[in-house]
Scaffold this motif. Sequence first.
Motif, mmCIF file in Angstrom:
data_model
loop_
_atom_site.group_PDB
_atom_site.id
_atom_site.type_symbol
_atom_site.label_atom_id
_atom_site.label_comp_id
_atom_site.label_asym_id
_atom_site.label_seq_id
_atom_site.Cartn_x
_atom_site.Cartn_y
_atom_site.Cartn_z
ATOM 1 N N ARG A 150 0.833 -1.212 0.000
ATOM 2 C CA ARG A 150 0.000 0.000 0.000
ATOM 3 C C ARG A 150 0.864 1.256 0.000
ATOM 4 O O ARG A 150 0.550 2.222 -0.698
ATOM 5 C CB ARG A 150 -0.914 -0.030 1.224
ATOM 6 N N ASP A 151 1.939 1.245 0.778
ATOM 7 C CA ASP A 151 2.844 2.391 0.784
ATOM 8 C C ASP A 151 3.391 2.662 -0.618
ATOM 9 O O ASP A 151 3.416 3.805 -1.071
ATOM 10 C CB ASP A 151 4.006 2.170 1.752
ATOM 11 N N GLN A 152 3.814 1.608 -1.294
ATOM 12 C CA GLN A 152 4.356 1.790 -2.641
ATOM 13 C C GLN A 152 3.304 2.354 -3.587
ATOM 14 O O GLN A 152 3.597 3.236 -4.393
ATOM 15 C CB GLN A 152 4.889 0.467 -3.190
ATOM 16 N N LEU A 153 2.076 1.855 -3.496
ATOM 17 C CA LEU A 153 1.010 2.348 -4.367
ATOM 18 C C LEU A 153 0.698 3.816 -4.114
ATOM 19 O O LEU A 153 0.288 4.527 -5.025
ATOM 20 C CB LEU A 153 -0.259 1.508 -4.183
ATOM 21 N N GLU A 154 0.869 4.258 -2.883
ATOM 22 C CA GLU A 154 0.590 5.650 -2.532
ATOM 23 C C GLU A 154 1.809 6.556 -2.662
ATOM 24 O O GLU A 154 1.749 7.723 -2.298
ATOM 25 C CB GLU A 154 0.023 5.715 -1.110
ATOM 26 N N GLY A 155 2.905 6.003 -3.160
ATOM 27 C CA GLY A 155 4.098 6.816 -3.369
ATOM 28 C C GLY A 155 4.927 7.059 -2.124
ATOM 29 O O GLY A 155 5.803 7.919 -2.125
ATOM 30 N N ILE A 156 4.658 6.320 -1.062
ATOM 31 C CA ILE A 156 5.449 6.436 0.163
ATOM 32 C C ILE A 156 6.670 5.533 -0.004
ATOM 33 O O ILE A 156 6.529 4.362 -0.365
ATOM 34 C CB ILE A 156 4.625 6.015 1.395
ATOM 35 N N PRO A 157 7.865 6.045 0.231
ATOM 36 C CA PRO A 157 9.066 5.234 0.011
ATOM 37 C C PRO A 157 9.098 3.980 0.894
ATOM 38 O O PRO A 157 8.822 4.047 2.099
ATOM 39 C CB PRO A 157 10.218 6.166 0.379
ATOM 40 N N VAL A 158 9.413 2.875 0.277
ATOM 41 C CA VAL A 158 9.588 1.597 0.973
ATOM 42 C C VAL A 158 10.901 1.017 0.471
ATOM 43 O O VAL A 158 11.115 0.907 -0.738
ATOM 44 C CB VAL A 158 8.434 0.611 0.653
ATOM 45 N N THR A 159 11.774 0.654 1.390
ATOM 46 C CA THR A 159 13.042 0.086 0.954
ATOM 47 C C THR A 159 12.802 -1.290 0.334
ATOM 48 O O THR A 159 11.880 -2.019 0.723
ATOM 49 C CB THR A 159 14.034 -0.054 2.121
ATOM 50 N N GLY A 160 13.635 -1.614 -0.620
ATOM 51 C CA GLY A 160 13.520 -2.903 -1.288
ATOM 52 C C GLY A 160 13.705 -4.067 -0.328
ATOM 53 O O GLY A 160 13.046 -5.096 -0.454
ATOM 54 N N ILE A 161 14.577 -3.887 0.654
ATOM 55 C CA ILE A 161 14.827 -4.971 1.610
ATOM 56 C C ILE A 161 13.590 -5.225 2.468
ATOM 57 O O ILE A 161 13.233 -6.377 2.726
ATOM 58 C CB ILE A 161 16.082 -4.694 2.478
ATOM 59 N N TYR A 162 12.907 -4.173 2.894
ATOM 60 C CA TYR A 162 11.696 -4.353 3.699
ATOM 61 C C TYR A 162 10.591 -4.992 2.870
ATOM 62 O O TYR A 162 9.904 -5.903 3.325
ATOM 63 C CB TYR A 162 11.222 -3.018 4.285
ATOM 64 N N TYR A 163 10.417 -4.516 1.649
ATOM 65 C CA TYR A 163 9.413 -5.078 0.754
ATOM 66 C C TYR A 163 9.694 -6.565 0.501
ATOM 67 O O TYR A 163 8.802 -7.404 0.589
ATOM 68 C CB TYR A 163 9.406 -4.280 -0.556
ATOM 69 N N GLY A 164 10.951 -6.881 0.221
ATOM 70 C CA GLY A 164 11.331 -8.274 -0.022
ATOM 71 C C GLY A 164 11.157 -9.146 1.209
ATOM 72 O O GLY A 164 10.680 -10.279 1.119
ATOM 73 N N LEU A 165 11.550 -8.618 2.373
ATOM 74 C CA LEU A 165 11.385 -9.378 3.611
ATOM 75 C C LEU A 165 9.919 -9.608 3.951
ATOM 76 O O LEU A 165 9.557 -10.652 4.503
ATOM 77 C CB LEU A 165 12.085 -8.681 4.770
ATOM 78 N N SER A 166 9.076 -8.646 3.611
ATOM 79 C CA SER A 166 7.643 -8.813 3.861
ATOM 80 C C SER A 166 7.092 -9.966 3.023
ATOM 81 O O SER A 166 6.350 -10.812 3.530
ATOM 82 C CB SER A 166 6.888 -7.525 3.535
ATOM 83 N N TRP A 167 7.441 -9.996 1.749
ATOM 84 C CA TRP A 167 7.015 -11.102 0.896
ATOM 85 C C TRP A 167 7.597 -12.431 1.388
ATOM 86 O O TRP A 167 6.893 -13.436 1.497
ATOM 87 C CB TRP A 167 7.443 -10.867 -0.556
ATOM 88 N N PHE A 168 8.899 -12.421 1.669
ATOM 89 C CA PHE A 168 9.564 -13.638 2.123
ATOM 90 C C PHE A 168 8.926 -14.165 3.401
ATOM 91 O O PHE A 168 8.661 -15.367 3.533
ATOM 92 C CB PHE A 168 11.062 -13.374 2.337
ATOM 93 N N SER A 169 8.672 -13.282 4.364
ATOM 94 C CA SER A 169 8.103 -13.698 5.646
ATOM 95 C C SER A 169 6.698 -14.263 5.478
ATOM 96 O O SER A 169 6.340 -15.257 6.118
ATOM 97 C CB SER A 169 8.070 -12.522 6.623
ATOM 98 N N THR A 170 5.891 -13.641 4.639
ATOM 99 C CA THR A 170 4.540 -14.138 4.419
ATOM 100 C C THR A 170 4.579 -15.533 3.798
ATOM 101 O O THR A 170 3.893 -16.453 4.262
ATOM 102 C CB THR A 170 3.751 -13.166 3.525
ATOM 103 N N LEU A 171 5.396 -15.682 2.759
ATOM 104 C CA LEU A 171 5.505 -16.997 2.109
ATOM 105 C C LEU A 171 6.133 -18.033 3.041
ATOM 106 O O LEU A 171 5.725 -19.199 3.042
ATOM 107 C CB LEU A 171 6.299 -16.873 0.811
#
Length: 138
Positions: A60-81
Amino acid sequence: MNTKPSNAFIAASWVALLAGVAAFIIGLWNAQMQLNEKGYYFATLMYGLFAAISLQKSVRDQLEGIPVTGIYYGLSWFSTLLSVAMLTVGLWNATLTLSEKGFYAMSFLLSLFAAIAVQKNTRDNRGQNPTPEATALS
């Protein structure tokens, strides 16, 4: 554009979250398994809930233009999976009946979906009614 969710959707999301988590925990409480197994499944549920909310927030942050680091985004996907994989491996190797395995899988997935919906609703409501602190920081 009105993005505020309806009260019915907010209530349904909370009911789904509480039902999923309660069913999973009551199932664990009544299960005939060792305490360390119960702890594994409980920790997997808590990890999954946190990971799913984190993933929803970063997307949601990315869609709204709020900066999200690639590592956090990747870790979020990794953790969910990873949480889904942990539950899958745990249930695959468990000495439970197929109906019990299905019960845990479905209540886990319901909980993850509902946690995402509750977090979305919370964020949508905050967007409609900004707090004084948020307004001052803008």
